[in-house]
Design a protein around this motif. Structure first.
Motif, PDB file in Angstrom:
ATOM      1  N   GLY A  68       9.966  21.786  12.126  1.00  0.00           N
ATOM      2  CA  GLY A  68       8.929  21.851  13.072  1.00  0.00           C
ATOM      3  C   GLY A  68       8.034  23.466  12.649  1.00  0.00           C
ATOM      4  O   GLY A  68       6.814  23.478  12.835  1.00  0.00           O
ATOM      5  N   LEU A  69       8.805  24.549  12.263  1.00  0.00           N
ATOM      6  CA  LEU A  69       8.397  25.723  12.028  1.00  0.00           C
ATOM      7  C   LEU A  69       7.526  25.449  10.848  1.00  0.00           C
ATOM      8  O   LEU A  69       6.513  26.056  10.615  1.00  0.00           O
ATOM      9  N   LEU A  70       8.080  24.810   9.613  1.00  0.00           N
ATOM     10  CA  LEU A  70       7.306  24.622   8.522  1.00  0.00           C
ATOM     11  C   LEU A  70       6.137  23.981   8.663  1.00  0.00           C
ATOM     12  O   LEU A  70       4.975  24.352   8.152  1.00  0.00           O
ATOM     13  N   LEU A  71       6.138  23.021   9.729  1.00  0.00           N
ATOM     14  CA  LEU A  71       4.752  22.352   9.937  1.00  0.00           C
ATOM     15  C   LEU A  71       3.935  23.241  10.905  1.00  0.00           C
ATOM     16  O   LEU A  71       2.695  23.288  10.532  1.00  0.00           O
ATOM     17  N   ALA A  72       4.287  24.136  11.604  1.00  0.00           N
ATOM     18  CA  ALA A  72       3.519  25.047  12.414  1.00  0.00           C
ATOM     19  C   ALA A  72       2.957  26.063  11.358  1.00  0.00           C
ATOM     20  O   ALA A  72       1.647  26.303  11.413  1.00  0.00           O
ATOM     21  N   TRP A  73       3.786  26.122  10.521  1.00  0.00           N
ATOM     22  CA  TRP A  73       3.113  27.482   9.449  1.00  0.00           C
ATOM     23  C   TRP A  73       2.197  26.636   8.428  1.00  0.00           C
ATOM     24  O   TRP A  73       0.989  27.392   8.316  1.00  0.00           O
ATOM     25  N   LEU A  92       0.314  24.063   9.541  1.00  0.00           N
ATOM     26  CA  LEU A  92      -0.911  23.882  10.454  1.00  0.00           C
ATOM     27  C   LEU A  92      -1.685  25.215  10.417  1.00  0.00           C
ATOM     28  O   LEU A  92      -3.031  25.266  10.583  1.00  0.00           O
ATOM     29  N   ALA A  93      -1.042  26.291  10.857  1.00  0.00           N
ATOM     30  CA  ALA A  93      -1.661  27.548  10.994  1.00  0.00           C
ATOM     31  C   ALA A  93      -2.416  27.962   9.820  1.00  0.00           C
ATOM     32  O   ALA A  93      -3.548  28.479  10.093  1.00  0.00           O
ATOM     33  N   GLN A  94      -1.898  27.669   8.662  1.00  0.00           N
ATOM     34  CA  GLN A  94      -2.523  27.929   7.503  1.00  0.00           C
ATOM     35  C   GLN A  94      -3.824  27.225   7.193  1.00  0.00           C
ATOM     36  O   GLN A  94      -4.987  27.540   6.916  1.00  0.00           O
ATOM     37  N   VAL A  95      -3.800  25.722   7.411  1.00  0.00           N
ATOM     38  CA  VAL A  95      -4.937  24.801   7.722  1.00  0.00           C
ATOM     39  C   VAL A  95      -6.009  25.313   8.482  1.00  0.00           C
ATOM     40  O   VAL A  95      -7.358  25.193   8.410  1.00  0.00           O
TER      41      VAL A  95
END
Length: 419
Positions: A157-162, A164-167
């Motif tokens: 989840g954190l990797l996905l959030a990171w 998503l934040a980059q996108v």
């Protein structure tokens, strides 16, 4: 923002995983305990037929076999009070089972599974003991596996959030960079249509705004150029009229004035169509040249012009044309707002680190309401742009325009600080 978004996802994922993991952990513990109790019941159930036959020798052999090879210790309480198998206390639960039916009860360090068996009309009790370690066998391993799965899900989840934040943030940073470039006057800056649909819409709107700004500026420059160009016709007529003057002494100052006006018009046209970048000049030379020009008018209006100019060169971060326009506005202000015969003084000194300071002080009535120095306001019938031109020139060089009182508290002092 990236950290806040990651923290938000971490908090949300943690709450979801806790809501899932805690009931699952309790379920795993209860399931392990139930499995142990079921196994003990199966073991005890196999002895019921042997005990109900009343054959103590066969019962003794079966119980010893279970206690050697089985997982759970077995004890048989006979109706006459004798005991076969592992030594165990005759607890209240045993008495209750002897008086009624089979039960499972808590015991010291575990549980006891009790079976009521009818032996010739009397009640015998089979006790199978399950320890706490057996009730929780495998639970720790299951909990560790559950925790590992939860951590893996949280990490994902954190990797996905990171990601998503980059996108989201990379296009946002690009939009901010383009906005700053536009604010600095780079009208060629354009945003890339990247990221989510909402950000692409913002980028498209920003590009449309930049195009509109460019169109408006180009139209404004052309209007200024056209207006300046219209002045050439009356200037041509004025030059012809000047050349017709027979007195050379009268014709020469008028010709210089016409030449200065024509130069200013040409510079206005050039600057309107090709805005010049910030330049540098020698303030000593420019100020001296403009003071010399205005000195002739000072003589005509009986004004004493005192000049104190530091020797040059005094480089400032302003083009010669802009500094000349600023000086003209300051000196014209003296002539416009003080009566004939009013003395004035022009001082030029270097600043402490770099640049120069120009003071224009007069002995007139002093400053009016400072509101008249705002762009477009005037109490003398003028355009109200002169001092604003000087102020913007000072700001462009990294300085400022300061208003005050003249020497001895009389008149007005306007200070042009140049960087």
């Amino acid at each position: 923002m990236r950290a806040r978004l990651t923290l938000l996802v971490a908090a949300t994922a943690s709450l979801i995983l806790l809501a899932f993991s805690i009931p699952m952990a309790i379920l795993l513990r209860n399931s392990a305990a139930q499995h142990a109790v079921d196994s003990a019941q199966q073991e005890g159930q196999t002895l019921v037929s042997t005990v109900s036959s009343g054959d103590r020798a066969a019962t003794q052999a079966a119980v010893e076999s279970y206690n050697v090879a089985g997982l759970y210790p077995v004890t048989v309480f006979w109706p006459d009070g004798s005991v076969i198998g592992v030594d165990a206390p005759r607890s209240n639960a045993v008495e209750l089972a002897a008086a009624g039916s089979s039960i499972t009860a808590e015991a010291d360090g575990g549980r006891e599974v009790l079976f009521n068996v009818n032996v010739d009309g009397r009640a015998a009790v089979i006790r199978v003991y399950v320890s706490d370690d057996q009730l929780t066998a495998g639970v720790a391993r299951s909990w560790l596996l559950l925790g590992a799965i939860a951590l893996l899900l949280l990490g994902f989840g954190l990797l996905l959030a990171w990601r998503l934040a980059q996108v989201i943030l990379v296009p946002l940073h690009d939009l901010a960079a383009v906005s700053h470039r536009l604010a600095r006057g780079d009208l060629d800056a354009r945003a890339d249509a990247a990221g989510p649909a909402e950000l692409r819409n913002v980028g498209t709107a920003l590009n449309t705004l930049a195009d509109r700004i460019r169109e408006l500026l180009e139209a404004e420059r052309e209007r200024v150029a056209d207006l300046s160009h219209r002045l050439r016709t009356p200037l041509t007529v004025l030059r012809l009229e000047t050349e017709a003057l027979g007195d050379h002494a009268q014709r020469e100052p008028v010709e210089r004035a016409v030449a200065d006006v024509e130069r200013a018009v040409n510079e206005a046209i050039r600057d309107a169509r090709n805005p010049a970048q910030a330049g540098t000049c020698d303030a000593a030379a420019v100020v001296a040249e403009r003071v010399e020009f205005w000195s002739a008018l000072a003589e005509d209006t009986a004004r004493e012009c005192r000049v104190r100019l530091a020797p040059g060169p005094l480089p400032v971060s302003l083009s010669a044309a802009d500094l000349a326009a600023a000086m003209d506005s300051l000196l014209a202000n003296v002539f416009a707002h003080t009566p004939d015969g009013t003395a004035f003084e022009v001082r030029l000194v270097p600043r402490y680190e770099s640049g120069a300071t120009v003071d224009v002080a007069d002995e007139g009535p002093g400053l009016p309401n400072l509101g008249v120095f705002q762009r477009g306001r005037s109490e003398g019938g003028s355009t109200g742009l002169g001092l604003d031109i000087a102020g913007r020139a000072a700001a462009a060089s990294g300085g400022q325009l300061v208003f005050g009182q003249g020497p001895g508290g009389r008149g007005a002092l306007i200070r042009l600080e140049l960087g």
